[in-house]
Scaffold this active site. Sequence first.
Site, PDB file in Angstrom:
ATOM      1  N   ARG A   1       0.814  -1.213   0.000  1.00  0.00           N
ATOM      2  CA  ARG A   1       0.000   0.000   0.000  1.00  0.00           C
ATOM      3  C   ARG A   1       0.852   1.270   0.000  1.00  0.00           C
ATOM      4  NH1 ARG A   1      -4.079   0.159   3.412  1.00  0.00           N
ATOM      5  NH2 ARG A   1      -4.058  -1.955   4.254  1.00  0.00           N
TER       6      ARG A   1
ATOM      7  N   GLY B   1       4.268 -22.000   9.786  1.00  0.00           N
ATOM      8  CA  GLY B   1       5.405 -22.821  10.162  1.00  0.00           C
ATOM      9  C   GLY B   1       6.520 -21.986  10.757  1.00  0.00           C
TER      10      GLY B   1
ATOM     11  N   THR C   1       9.240 -19.865  10.584  1.00  0.00           N
ATOM     12  CA  THR C   1       9.851 -19.085   9.508  1.00  0.00           C
ATOM     13  C   THR C   1      10.185 -17.681   9.987  1.00  0.00           C
ATOM     14  OG1 THR C   1       7.606 -18.489   8.796  1.00  0.00           O
ATOM     15  CG2 THR C   1       8.690 -20.289   7.616  1.00  0.00           C
TER      16      THR C   1
ATOM     17  N   ALA D   1      11.502 -14.272   8.300  1.00  0.00           N
ATOM     18  CA  ALA D   1      11.485 -13.794   6.922  1.00  0.00           C
ATOM     19  C   ALA D   1      12.894 -13.684   6.333  1.00  0.00           C
ATOM     20  CB  ALA D   1      10.768 -12.448   6.849  1.00  0.00           C
TER      21      ALA D   1
ATOM     22  N   LYS E   1       0.347 -19.274  19.290  1.00  0.00           N
ATOM     23  CA  LYS E   1       1.802 -19.266  19.480  1.00  0.00           C
ATOM     24  C   LYS E   1       2.338 -17.851  19.661  1.00  0.00           C
ATOM     25  CE  LYS E   1       3.641 -17.740  15.425  1.00  0.00           C
ATOM     26  NZ  LYS E   1       4.814 -16.871  15.157  1.00  0.00           N
TER      27      LYS E   1
ATOM     28  N   THR F   1       9.551 -19.283  17.672  1.00  0.00           N
ATOM     29  CA  THR F   1       9.104 -17.962  18.109  1.00  0.00           C
ATOM     30  C   THR F   1       9.431 -17.696  19.570  1.00  0.00           C
ATOM     31  OG1 THR F   1       7.274 -18.229  16.548  1.00  0.00           O
ATOM     32  CG2 THR F   1       7.121 -16.414  18.075  1.00  0.00           C
TER      33      THR F   1
ATOM     34  N   ARG G   1       9.322 -11.007  16.610  1.00  0.00           N
ATOM     35  CA  ARG G   1       8.777  -9.720  17.058  1.00  0.00           C
ATOM     36  C   ARG G   1       7.995  -9.881  18.354  1.00  0.00           C
ATOM     37  NH1 ARG G   1       5.462  -6.818  12.489  1.00  0.00           N
ATOM     38  NH2 ARG G   1       7.500  -7.068  11.500  1.00  0.00           N
ATOM     39  N   ASN G   2       7.235 -10.979  18.465  1.00  0.00           N
ATOM     40  CA  ASN G   2       6.435 -11.201  19.670  1.00  0.00           C
ATOM     41  C   ASN G   2       7.312 -11.456  20.887  1.00  0.00           C
ATOM     42  OD1 ASN G   2       3.425 -11.378  18.726  1.00  0.00           O
ATOM     43  ND2 ASN G   2       4.579 -12.526  17.207  1.00  0.00           N
TER      44      ASN G   2
ATOM     45  N   VAL H   1       3.595  -3.492  14.395  1.00  0.00           N
ATOM     46  CA  VAL H   1       2.464  -4.394  14.596  1.00  0.00           C
ATOM     47  C   VAL H   1       2.964  -5.661  15.280  1.00  0.00           C
ATOM     48  CG1 VAL H   1       0.684  -5.783  13.479  1.00  0.00           C
ATOM     49  CG2 VAL H   1       1.227  -3.498  12.599  1.00  0.00           C
TER      50      VAL H   1
ATOM     51  N   GLU I   1       1.471  -9.073  16.399  1.00  0.00           N
ATOM     52  CA  GLU I   1       0.253  -9.865  16.242  1.00  0.00           C
ATOM     53  C   GLU I   1      -0.254 -10.423  17.576  1.00  0.00           C
ATOM     54  OE1 GLU I   1      -1.571  -9.951  13.685  1.00  0.00           O
ATOM     55  OE2 GLU I   1      -0.528 -10.383  11.819  1.00  0.00           O
TER      56      GLU I   1
END
Length: 371
Positions: free
Chosen positions: A49, A151, A153, A155, A215, A272, A279-280, A303, A305
Amino acid sequence: MTSNLSRSPAETGQHGPYSTVAVIGAGAWGTALALIASKAGRAVRLWGRNAQDIATIGNTGQNLRYLPGIDLPRGVTATADIETALSGAECVLIVTPSVTLREICRQMAPHVAPRVPLVLCAKGIETGSGKLLSEVASEELPGHPIGALSGPTFARETALNYPTAVTLAFPFAQADRRDPRAAPASRLALSLGSENFRPYVSDDLVGVEVAGAVKNVVAIACGMMTGAGYAENTRAALITWGIDEMKALAEARGGRRETIAGLSGIGDLTLTCSSTTSRNMHFGVQLGSGIARENVFDGTPVVVEGEVNAISVVDLADRIGLDMPVCRAVNAILHEGADLRRTFAALWARPITGENKFLNLALENPAGTPG
């Protein structure tokens, strides 16, 4: 007799990879998936965007905001026009934050061809409705096969071509089971698979979606405990309890507990909850170390999640009468002003129960309730 124009790919016996892939969302994960699809031989349109970011990708061949230093193949065309991105696409990967999914689907609706498979690559449950993301997408884009990619991952690692494995989950219609090679999940696995990117096919979309939503919340819990100075024993217990909460919610929503033992469950949760590359996890570490919410990530809007998912997961659990103490603890700390140390101490002070759920046992905890 039904014409081929009104039949699904499985019903018309089409096999093999899709030739043209649209990726909706030009963040780090969307860009990495565009790169993966291009390496697998697909023509890729990457939509974002932010017109300035898209122009930079076109001028430099890199997503300098989200994946700097990684060149995108020439087979990836970046555009800020969603109609251009979707025109002629044979499948669509939707890689926008879960909170924007309904809005993005509405933007896509006039431009995506009928019956084109849609793959949800974000993870979450819609706040307020308690609906899985596939249910949201089905409401806004009826008539499309809808699945999810999930899964362990990161990035950047995926984009750098480190060996990676994922789950591609779609419901299997009767025609898909008669000819599994023509099922959307199978064709998408062929569309994305390459030497170092290995997809597995699943028919348990609910289990995969629930695992992804939960998760993120458990990763925040592990980060909080790490940031607060607790050690590996504590994190291992939280991960184990988190797996149990994933299984319970998946089963309650009609998924299968064994799905949680796969890449989208234990695999993703292990990754994670083990690295601040997540990030979390990083978000939780900062909060646990005493950094105020407005100052995490150096004040940059990011952001997370799991922050939103904490609300929606607990809300869904309440709707169906399910006990999810780890997710509830995270939600209480993030959104109800609960004290971090007292809240987590209460997890350890719960009544002693049998680890095997068939053992009907509840004992008073000698630790009592923390004050």
